[in-house]
Design a protein around this motif. Structure first.
Motif, PDB file in Angstrom:
ATOM      1  N   ARG A   9      43.150  40.895  49.215  1.00 37.31           N
ATOM      2  CA  ARG A   9      43.047  42.237  48.643  1.00 37.31           C
ATOM      3  C   ARG A   9      43.544  42.229  47.201  1.00 37.31           C
ATOM      4  NH1 ARG A   9      42.482  46.316  52.541  1.00 37.31           N
ATOM      5  NH2 ARG A   9      43.391  47.865  51.108  1.00 37.31           N
ATOM      6  N   ALA A  10      42.861  42.968  46.346  1.00 37.52           N
ATOM      7  CA  ALA A  10      43.270  43.080  44.953  1.00 37.52           C
ATOM      8  C   ALA A  10      44.589  43.830  44.872  1.00 37.52           C
ATOM      9  CB  ALA A  10      42.199  43.808  44.145  1.00 37.52           C
ATOM     10  N   GLY A  30      38.386  47.973  44.719  1.00 35.91           N
ATOM     11  CA  GLY A  30      38.843  47.067  45.758  1.00 35.91           C
ATOM     12  C   GLY A  30      38.307  47.478  47.113  1.00 35.91           C
ATOM     13  N   PRO A  31      38.860  46.874  48.203  1.00 37.60           N
ATOM     14  CA  PRO A  31      39.957  45.899  48.171  1.00 37.60           C
ATOM     15  C   PRO A  31      39.553  44.490  47.727  1.00 37.60           C
ATOM     16  CG  PRO A  31      39.224  46.203  50.421  1.00 37.60           C
ATOM     17  CD  PRO A  31      38.448  47.189  49.584  1.00 37.60           C
ATOM     18  N   ASP A  32      38.245  44.171  47.742  1.00 37.94           N
ATOM     19  CA  ASP A  32      37.773  42.837  47.375  1.00 37.94           C
ATOM     20  C   ASP A  32      38.088  42.562  45.903  1.00 37.94           C
ATOM     21  OD1 ASP A  32      36.396  40.495  46.901  1.00 37.94           O
ATOM     22  OD2 ASP A  32      34.405  41.366  47.178  1.00 37.94           O
ATOM     23  N   PRO A  33      38.813  41.485  45.581  1.00 37.91           N
ATOM     24  CA  PRO A  33      39.091  41.184  44.168  1.00 37.91           C
ATOM     25  C   PRO A  33      37.834  41.065  43.312  1.00 37.91           C
ATOM     26  CG  PRO A  33      40.489  39.846  45.586  1.00 37.91           C
ATOM     27  CD  PRO A  33      39.496  40.531  46.481  1.00 37.91           C
ATOM     28  N   LEU A  62      49.395  34.723  48.223  1.00 37.23           N
ATOM     29  CA  LEU A  62      48.561  34.715  47.022  1.00 37.23           C
ATOM     30  C   LEU A  62      47.399  33.735  47.169  1.00 37.23           C
ATOM     31  CD1 LEU A  62      51.320  34.743  44.252  1.00 37.23           C
ATOM     32  CD2 LEU A  62      49.699  36.595  44.749  1.00 37.23           C
ATOM     33  N   GLY A  63      46.188  34.225  46.919  1.00 41.90           N
ATOM     34  CA  GLY A  63      45.006  33.375  46.891  1.00 41.90           C
ATOM     35  C   GLY A  63      44.495  33.245  45.472  1.00 41.90           C
ATOM     36  N   PRO A  64      43.355  32.595  45.282  1.00 41.20           N
ATOM     37  CA  PRO A  64      42.790  32.502  43.931  1.00 41.20           C
ATOM     38  C   PRO A  64      42.494  33.899  43.405  1.00 41.20           C
ATOM     39  CG  PRO A  64      41.192  31.780  45.577  1.00 41.20           C
ATOM     40  CD  PRO A  64      42.484  31.964  46.294  1.00 41.20           C
ATOM     41  N   PRO A  65      42.965  34.264  42.211  1.00 40.14           N
ATOM     42  CA  PRO A  65      42.719  35.608  41.698  1.00 40.14           C
ATOM     43  C   PRO A  65      41.241  35.971  41.626  1.00 40.14           C
ATOM     44  CG  PRO A  65      44.450  34.552  40.430  1.00 40.14           C
ATOM     45  CD  PRO A  65      43.871  33.492  41.327  1.00 40.14           C
TER      46      PRO A  65
END
Length: 274
Positions: A9-10, A30-33, A62-65
């Motif tokens: 989530r962003a 969002g929520p998708d970055p 934290l995932g890939p931004p």
């Protein structure tokens, strides 16, 4: 502004606190970055007046931004000492190749080694916001969403296989594109900072991002002169000297190693290998 991918989530990040973008905007963003990047101009305007981040968060989430960019460009030999250690003169034109988006991972990843010649390359990564075609260098910053730390991991055996060799597959195994920890907008980071890579706490690369032969604006102009750039596209801008395959004897990553990649003002990545 610091934008993160927190559990898919962003989120806006302030210190150790996070603000869920979708909840705070009542579902407008969002929520998708990736959906945030597709609405970058209006999102950035909203974010300037967003509520403060108040919720503690787990950095392990934290995932890939930018988890699913449509295009990932990378630049070879963009620091003079790295060109020299590779046996080349500084190039007159950017040497551009691609990494495939499925290689991307976040700032705290464990990566499986596919061979015994995996090498490291710490890099500044620029993220496109509005994109565009034939962008003048003077307008490039206005097209950027921001910057983050990246690693261009490379399996040198695969990279050098064939006559002539090709780069992209050897640089695109799963996990070969650690990025993060956050996307930092251009108003907060001005493209100049120390860039460092440590292997098991030993410094192996150290320079400043302002030593690049072609800066971000020039790279955006040169690449967009040919390829239209899209919101969320990534640009790995090249690595300083100190990569493993140019050491005497060559040195490569092994199971149990920890690679720490830092850029002053942007944060750090910690990648382990198995």
């Amino acid at each position: 502004m610091r934008l993160a991918n927190l559990g898919g989530r962003a989120a806006l990040i302030t210190g150790t606190r996070a603000l869920d973008v979708s909840a705070a905007s009542d579902g407008r963003f969002g929520p998708d970055p990736m959906s945030v990047l597709r609405q970058w101009t209006t999102f950035a305007e909203w974010a300037r007046t967003a509520p403060p981040a108040t919720e503690p968060y787990d950095p392990g989430l934290l995932g890939p931004p930018v988890p699913e960019p449509r295009q990932v460009f990378a630049v070879a030999l963009n620091y003079p000492p790295h060109a020299a250690e590779a046996g080349y003169s500084p190039p007159d034109e950017p040497l551009v190749f691609t990494k495939f988006p499925t290689c991307l991972t976040g700032p705290r990843a464990t990566v499986e080694l596919p061979g015994d010649r995996v090498d490291w390359e710490v890099e500044l990564v620029a993220v496109l916001g509005t994109g565009g075609h034939r962008i003048p260098a003077g307008d490039a910053t206005a097209h950027l969403a921001g910057f983050m730390v990246g690693q261009d991991l490379s399996e040198r055996g695969v990279q050098s296989r064939g006559t002539p060799p090709q780069f992209s597959l050897g640089k695109s195994f799963p996990g070969f594109g650690p990025t993060g920890p956050h996307l930092v907008t251009p108003d907060e980071w001005r493209e100049s900072g120390g860039i460092t890579c440590l292997l098991n706490e030993e410094v192996v690369q150290q320079a400043s991002t302002d030593e690049m032969i072609f800066d971000v604006a020039e790279l955006v102009a040169r690449i967009s002169a040919i390829c239209p750039l899209l919101p969320g596209d990534l640009l790995f801008t090249g690595t300083p000297a100190g990569v493993g395959n140019r050491m005497i004897p060559p040195r490569y990553l092994t199971p149990g190693d920890e690679l720490v990649s830092r850029i002053d003002g942007l944060g750090e990545l910690r990648t382990r290998f198995r």
